[in-house]
Design an enzyme around this catalytic site. Structure first.
Site, PDB file in Angstrom:
ATOM      1  N   GLY A 110      32.232  72.065  45.738  1.00  0.00           N
ATOM      2  CA  GLY A 110      31.614  70.772  45.454  1.00  0.00           C
ATOM      3  C   GLY A 110      30.256  70.614  46.138  1.00  0.00           C
ATOM      4  N   ILE A 122      28.935  68.640  48.809  1.00  0.00           N
ATOM      5  CA  ILE A 122      28.757  68.780  50.263  1.00  0.00           C
ATOM      6  C   ILE A 122      29.402  70.088  50.724  1.00  0.00           C
ATOM      7  CG2 ILE A 122      29.090  67.663  52.511  1.00  0.00           C
ATOM      8  CD1 ILE A 122      29.502  64.998  50.926  1.00  0.00           C
ATOM      9  N   ASP A 154      39.580  75.383  45.765  1.00  0.00           N
ATOM     10  CA  ASP A 154      39.114  74.242  44.979  1.00  0.00           C
ATOM     11  C   ASP A 154      39.786  74.340  43.610  1.00  0.00           C
ATOM     12  OD1 ASP A 154      36.139  72.457  45.233  1.00  0.00           O
ATOM     13  OD2 ASP A 154      37.334  72.375  43.389  1.00  0.00           O
ATOM     14  N   LEU A 177      38.368  72.958  40.968  1.00  0.00           N
ATOM     15  CA  LEU A 177      37.217  72.846  40.059  1.00  0.00           C
ATOM     16  C   LEU A 177      37.282  71.590  39.187  1.00  0.00           C
ATOM     17  CD1 LEU A 177      36.852  76.624  38.993  1.00  0.00           C
ATOM     18  CD2 LEU A 177      35.787  75.441  40.922  1.00  0.00           C
ATOM     19  N   PHE A 190      37.252  68.974  52.469  1.00  0.00           N
ATOM     20  CA  PHE A 190      36.427  68.128  51.595  1.00  0.00           C
ATOM     21  C   PHE A 190      37.173  67.701  50.334  1.00  0.00           C
ATOM     22  CE2 PHE A 190      33.140  70.932  53.526  1.00  0.00           C
ATOM     23  CZ  PHE A 190      32.272  69.975  54.011  1.00  0.00           C
ATOM     24  N   SER A 194      34.497  58.550  55.360  1.00  0.00           N
ATOM     25  CA  SER A 194      33.373  57.884  54.709  1.00  0.00           C
ATOM     26  C   SER A 194      33.055  56.570  55.401  1.00  0.00           C
ATOM     27  CB  SER A 194      33.777  57.600  53.262  1.00  0.00           C
ATOM     28  OG  SER A 194      32.878  56.692  52.673  1.00  0.00           O
ATOM     29  N   ALA A 195      31.798  56.177  55.340  1.00  0.00           N
ATOM     30  CA  ALA A 195      31.385  54.872  55.869  1.00  0.00           C
ATOM     31  C   ALA A 195      32.120  53.739  55.173  1.00  0.00           C
ATOM     32  CB  ALA A 195      29.885  54.706  55.675  1.00  0.00           C
ATOM     33  N   TYR A 246      39.923  54.216  46.791  1.00  0.00           N
ATOM     34  CA  TYR A 246      39.313  55.451  47.314  1.00  0.00           C
ATOM     35  C   TYR A 246      39.158  55.343  48.837  1.00  0.00           C
ATOM     36  CZ  TYR A 246      35.458  58.363  48.920  1.00  0.00           C
ATOM     37  OH  TYR A 246      34.674  59.219  49.661  1.00  0.00           O
ATOM     38  N   LYS A 283      40.879  57.335  52.369  1.00  0.00           N
ATOM     39  CA  LYS A 283      40.181  57.873  53.553  1.00  0.00           C
ATOM     40  C   LYS A 283      40.769  57.264  54.821  1.00  0.00           C
ATOM     41  CE  LYS A 283      37.256  60.505  51.440  1.00  0.00           C
ATOM     42  NZ  LYS A 283      37.571  61.936  51.425  1.00  0.00           N
ATOM     43  N   ASP A 323      29.570  45.984  45.961  1.00  0.00           N
ATOM     44  CA  ASP A 323      28.459  46.486  46.790  1.00  0.00           C
ATOM     45  C   ASP A 323      28.209  45.570  47.983  1.00  0.00           C
ATOM     46  OD1 ASP A 323      27.769  48.818  45.501  1.00  0.00           O
ATOM     47  OD2 ASP A 323      26.165  47.918  44.301  1.00  0.00           O
TER      48      ASP A 323
HETATM   49  P1  NAD Z   1      32.645  66.779  45.153  1.00  0.00           P
HETATM   50  O1  NAD Z   1      33.451  66.127  44.089  1.00  0.00           O
HETATM   51  O2  NAD Z   1      31.410  67.490  44.775  1.00  0.00           O
HETATM   52  O3  NAD Z   1      33.585  67.782  46.003  1.00  0.00           O
HETATM   53  C1  NAD Z   1      34.972  67.593  46.144  1.00  0.00           C
HETATM   54  C2  NAD Z   1      35.639  68.872  45.662  1.00  0.00           C
HETATM   55  O4  NAD Z   1      37.060  68.738  45.789  1.00  0.00           O
HETATM   56  C3  NAD Z   1      35.350  69.205  44.203  1.00  0.00           C
HETATM   57  O5  NAD Z   1      34.827  70.518  44.117  1.00  0.00           O
HETATM   58  C4  NAD Z   1      36.709  69.090  43.505  1.00  0.00           C
HETATM   59  O6  NAD Z   1      36.823  70.002  42.438  1.00  0.00           O
HETATM   60  C5  NAD Z   1      37.660  69.360  44.655  1.00  0.00           C
HETATM   61  N1  NAD Z   1      39.002  68.779  44.534  1.00  0.00           N
HETATM   62  C6  NAD Z   1      39.351  67.489  44.292  1.00  0.00           C
HETATM   63  N2  NAD Z   1      40.678  67.359  44.302  1.00  0.00           N
HETATM   64  C7  NAD Z   1      41.203  68.575  44.562  1.00  0.00           C
HETATM   65  C8  NAD Z   1      42.525  69.088  44.708  1.00  0.00           C
HETATM   66  N3  NAD Z   1      43.606  68.298  44.541  1.00  0.00           N
HETATM   67  N4  NAD Z   1      42.705  70.405  44.976  1.00  0.00           N
HETATM   68  C9  NAD Z   1      41.627  71.219  45.117  1.00  0.00           C
HETATM   69  N5  NAD Z   1      40.356  70.797  44.994  1.00  0.00           N
HETATM   70  C10 NAD Z   1      40.147  69.491  44.724  1.00  0.00           C
HETATM   71  O7  NAD Z   1      32.341  65.650  46.246  1.00  0.00           O
HETATM   72  P2  NAD Z   1      31.387  65.679  47.531  1.00  0.00           P
HETATM   73  O8  NAD Z   1      30.333  64.664  47.317  1.00  0.00           O
HETATM   74  O9  NAD Z   1      31.018  67.063  47.876  1.00  0.00           O
HETATM   75  O10 NAD Z   1      32.393  65.077  48.608  1.00  0.00           O
HETATM   76  C11 NAD Z   1      33.149  65.900  49.476  1.00  0.00           C
HETATM   77  C12 NAD Z   1      34.045  65.028  50.322  1.00  0.00           C
HETATM   78  O11 NAD Z   1      33.229  64.100  51.046  1.00  0.00           O
HETATM   79  C13 NAD Z   1      35.039  64.188  49.513  1.00  0.00           C
HETATM   80  O12 NAD Z   1      36.255  64.128  50.237  1.00  0.00           O
HETATM   81  C14 NAD Z   1      34.366  62.831  49.467  1.00  0.00           C
HETATM   82  O13 NAD Z   1      35.320  61.803  49.344  1.00  0.00           O
HETATM   83  C15 NAD Z   1      33.690  62.782  50.829  1.00  0.00           C
HETATM   84  N6  NAD Z   1      32.549  61.850  50.862  1.00  0.00           N
HETATM   85  C16 NAD Z   1      31.551  61.974  49.931  1.00  0.00           C
HETATM   86  C17 NAD Z   1      30.485  61.064  49.942  1.00  0.00           C
HETATM   87  C18 NAD Z   1      29.397  61.143  48.906  1.00  0.00           C
HETATM   88  O14 NAD Z   1      28.716  60.145  48.712  1.00  0.00           O
HETATM   89  N7  NAD Z   1      29.176  62.274  48.244  1.00  0.00           N
HETATM   90  C19 NAD Z   1      30.426  60.055  50.932  1.00  0.00           C
HETATM   91  C20 NAD Z   1      31.440  59.996  51.881  1.00  0.00           C
HETATM   92  C21 NAD Z   1      32.506  60.898  51.839  1.00  0.00           C
HETATM   93  N1  UFG Z   2      22.507  51.625  42.737  1.00  0.00           N
HETATM   94  C1  UFG Z   2      21.716  51.113  41.730  1.00  0.00           C
HETATM   95  N2  UFG Z   2      21.759  51.722  40.510  1.00  0.00           N
HETATM   96  C2  UFG Z   2      22.532  52.806  40.245  1.00  0.00           C
HETATM   97  C3  UFG Z   2      23.356  53.318  41.302  1.00  0.00           C
HETATM   98  C4  UFG Z   2      23.315  52.685  42.536  1.00  0.00           C
HETATM   99  O1  UFG Z   2      20.994  50.143  41.926  1.00  0.00           O
HETATM  100  O2  UFG Z   2      22.547  53.296  39.108  1.00  0.00           O
HETATM  101  C5  UFG Z   2      22.453  50.975  44.065  1.00  0.00           C
HETATM  102  C6  UFG Z   2      23.790  50.402  44.492  1.00  0.00           C
HETATM  103  O3  UFG Z   2      23.952  49.109  43.980  1.00  0.00           O
HETATM  104  C7  UFG Z   2      23.661  50.450  46.019  1.00  0.00           C
HETATM  105  C8  UFG Z   2      22.779  51.676  46.272  1.00  0.00           C
HETATM  106  O4  UFG Z   2      22.123  51.943  45.026  1.00  0.00           O
HETATM  107  O5  UFG Z   2      22.970  49.324  46.449  1.00  0.00           O
HETATM  108  C9  UFG Z   2      23.576  52.911  46.689  1.00  0.00           C
HETATM  109  O6  UFG Z   2      24.615  53.103  45.749  1.00  0.00           O
HETATM  110  P1  UFG Z   2      25.467  54.450  45.684  1.00  0.00           P
HETATM  111  O7  UFG Z   2      26.447  54.293  44.574  1.00  0.00           O
HETATM  112  O8  UFG Z   2      24.555  55.626  45.638  1.00  0.00           O
HETATM  113  O9  UFG Z   2      26.183  54.490  47.104  1.00  0.00           O
HETATM  114  P2  UFG Z   2      27.206  53.469  47.783  1.00  0.00           P
HETATM  115  O10 UFG Z   2      26.589  53.032  49.073  1.00  0.00           O
HETATM  116  O11 UFG Z   2      27.656  52.436  46.853  1.00  0.00           O
HETATM  117  O12 UFG Z   2      28.476  54.425  48.062  1.00  0.00           O
HETATM  118  C10 UFG Z   2      28.354  55.773  48.512  1.00  0.00           C
HETATM  119  C11 UFG Z   2      29.526  56.591  47.987  1.00  0.00           C
HETATM  120  C12 UFG Z   2      30.802  56.079  48.571  1.00  0.00           C
HETATM  121  C13 UFG Z   2      30.706  56.094  50.057  1.00  0.00           C
HETATM  122  C14 UFG Z   2      29.514  55.297  50.521  1.00  0.00           C
HETATM  123  C15 UFG Z   2      29.360  55.377  52.007  1.00  0.00           C
HETATM  124  O13 UFG Z   2      29.595  56.496  46.571  1.00  0.00           O
HETATM  125  O14 UFG Z   2      31.858  56.942  48.208  1.00  0.00           O
HETATM  126  O15 UFG Z   2      28.342  55.803  49.897  1.00  0.00           O
HETATM  127  O16 UFG Z   2      29.383  56.696  52.412  1.00  0.00           O
HETATM  128  F1  UFG Z   2      31.825  55.557  50.581  1.00  0.00           F
END
Ligand code: NAD
Ligand code: UFG
Length: 338
Positions: A10, A12, A31, A33, A80, A124-125, A148, A152, A294
């Site tokens: 994925g 991160i 993973d 996928l 992750f 996550s925050a 979601y 966490k 939001d």
């Molecule tokens: P991502 O979807 O790109 O990566 C998650 C990966 O987990 C994917 O490759 C998916 O195929 C795999 N996956 C999901 N369920 C599975 C399962 N049951 N078995 C095996 N693989 C599985 O997401 P990301 O943005 O890289 O996020 C990674 C982690 O960080 C996640 O746990 C997400 O909740 C957390 N996180 C992400 C954000 C963000 O904004 N991207 C913010 C805070 C926390």
């Molecule tokens: N936004 C828009 N237009 C869009 C998408 C987003 O205006 O098309 C705005 C949202 O309203 C928000 C800001 O952009 O004000 C950021 O939005 P994101 O969806 O990018 O991020 P969030 O802060 O809502 O949430 C993200 C992840 C959550 C995680 C959180 C804190 O999606 O999973 O950051 O880590 F929990």
């Protein structure tokens, strides 16, 4: 060390696998996928000059997971894997609880059985919920406001109970703020399926012509320009935060919590304008109604990670946008051809 990375194909995860390989660790990725492509790992291998082992499997399949621990002598895990779309979790709570909680329980049971008791978990925050003052500090009471986020929070609780019950566990709970950007090579990056939920991937698809315009969700918040403030963190800084947390917890048992963020808020319009600078032209947008759920503004108190891990962010919002744009421009359809 030999590190098992769940969700390592994925967004991160792939950047963290690269940082781990660059730091000299061996890496095994699992993973299913469901939200990623194996192509990311192939490219990570090209960038690192060596590859990670890969097993396509679902964490809810306990016996498949066990066999990975049987095949590889794992020292620690970075976890992750999980589903992450807030809106989808409200529509499909059972899928989210099943995938994220059962997957994690299977992982922890397999680890325990094989004597692997070091884990870094992607929190996550969003666990800070809607009632805490900003900036968020690790010692605050948590309380997520969507399914979601509750997965966490519940996984944090499970890991906290485990650490309290058995002092052999080494546990890091990493609360990420808003990860954006891509590796500066432009070879790996975020590849959302369907319409992006998050701001920067959406802007990037507008810039590359896949979407008509950005909808800015709300222009009447009590913030300097009326749009929401978030703490954006470059994914390469975030990946390095995992390597630092892993080094720290490997040497120290117990449960440790860190915010991984920059400590500063950036508005939606500031982010859009920084992206326009990277692209070199204005991008179409429209201010529309607020998105339900939001929060107006949040950012991290990032001082604990600095004090404990000697880690802090190094990359600016401008670098995040330049790197995200390089990835999107070179790969308009992500890891797919069209
Ligand atoms: P991502 O979807 O790109 O990566 C998650 C990966 O987990 C994917 O490759 C998916 O195929 C795999 N996956 C999901 N369920 C599975 C399962 N049951 N078995 C095996 N693989 C599985 O997401 P990301 O943005 O890289 O996020 C990674 C982690 O960080 C996640 O746990 C997400 O909740 C957390 N996180 C992400 C954000 C963000 O904004 N991207 C913010 C805070 C926390
Ligand atoms: N936004 C828009 N237009 C869009 C998408 C987003 O205006 O098309 C705005 C949202 O309203 C928000 C800001 O952009 O004000 C950021 O939005 P994101 O969806 O990018 O991020 P969030 O802060 O809502 O949430 C993200 C992840 C959550 C995680 C959180 C804190 O999606 O999973 O950051 O880590 F929990």
């Amino acid at each position: 060390m030999r590190i098992l990375v769940t969700g390592g194909t994925g967004y991160i995860g792939s950047h963290t696998v690269l940082s781990l390989l660059e730091s000299g660790h061996e890496v095994v990725v699992v993973d299913n996928l469901v939200n990623s492509s194996e192509e990311s790992l192939r490219r990570v291998g090209e960038l690192a000059g060596r590859t990670a082992a890969f097993h396509e499997l679902d964490l809810v399949d306990e016996s498949a997971l066990e066999s990975v621990f049987d095949q590889h002598s794992i020292d620690a895990v970075i976890h992750f894997a999980g589903l992450k779309a807030v809106g989808e979790s409200v529509q499909e709570p059972l899928s989210y609880y099943y995938n994220n909680i059962v997957g994690t329980l299977n992982l922890l049971r397999a680890m325990d059985k094989h004597g692997v008791r070091s884990i870094v978990f992607s929190s996550s925050a969003t666990v800070y919920g809607e009632h805490n003052p900003i900036p968020y500090v690790e010692k605050m009471e948590i309380g997520a406001n969507n399914p979601y986020g509750r997965t966490k929070e519940q996984i944090e609780d499970i890991l906290t109970d485990l650490g309290a019950a058995d002092e052999r566990w080494h546990i890091a709970l990493l609360r990420y703020f808003n990860p954006v950007g891509a590796h500066p090579s432009g070879k790996i990056g975020e590849d959302p399926q369907g319409i992006p939920n998050n701001l920067v991937p959406f802007i990037a698809q507008v810039a590359v012509g896949r979407r008509e315009k950005l909808m800015v969700f709300g222009g009447d918040y009590d913030t300097p320009d009326g749009t929401c403030l978030r703490d954006y963190i470059h994914v390469v800084d975030l990946a390095q935060g995992h390597v630092a947390a892993l080094d720290y917890v490997s040497a120290r048992p117990g449960v440790h919590r860190w915010n991984l963020g920059s400590g500063k808020g950036t508005s939606v319009l500031e982010m859009l304008h920084a992206f326009e600078q990277a692209v070199g032209r204005p991008l179409p947008y429209e201010i529309t109604g607020r998105r339900s759920g939001d929060l107006p503004a949040f950012w991290a108190d990032a001082s604990s990670a600095l004090a404990d891990l000697s880690w802090s962010t190094t990359k600016s919002v401008e670098q995040m946008c330049e790197d995200h744009w390089r990835w999107q421009k070179n790969n308009p359809f992500g890891y797919r051809q069209s």
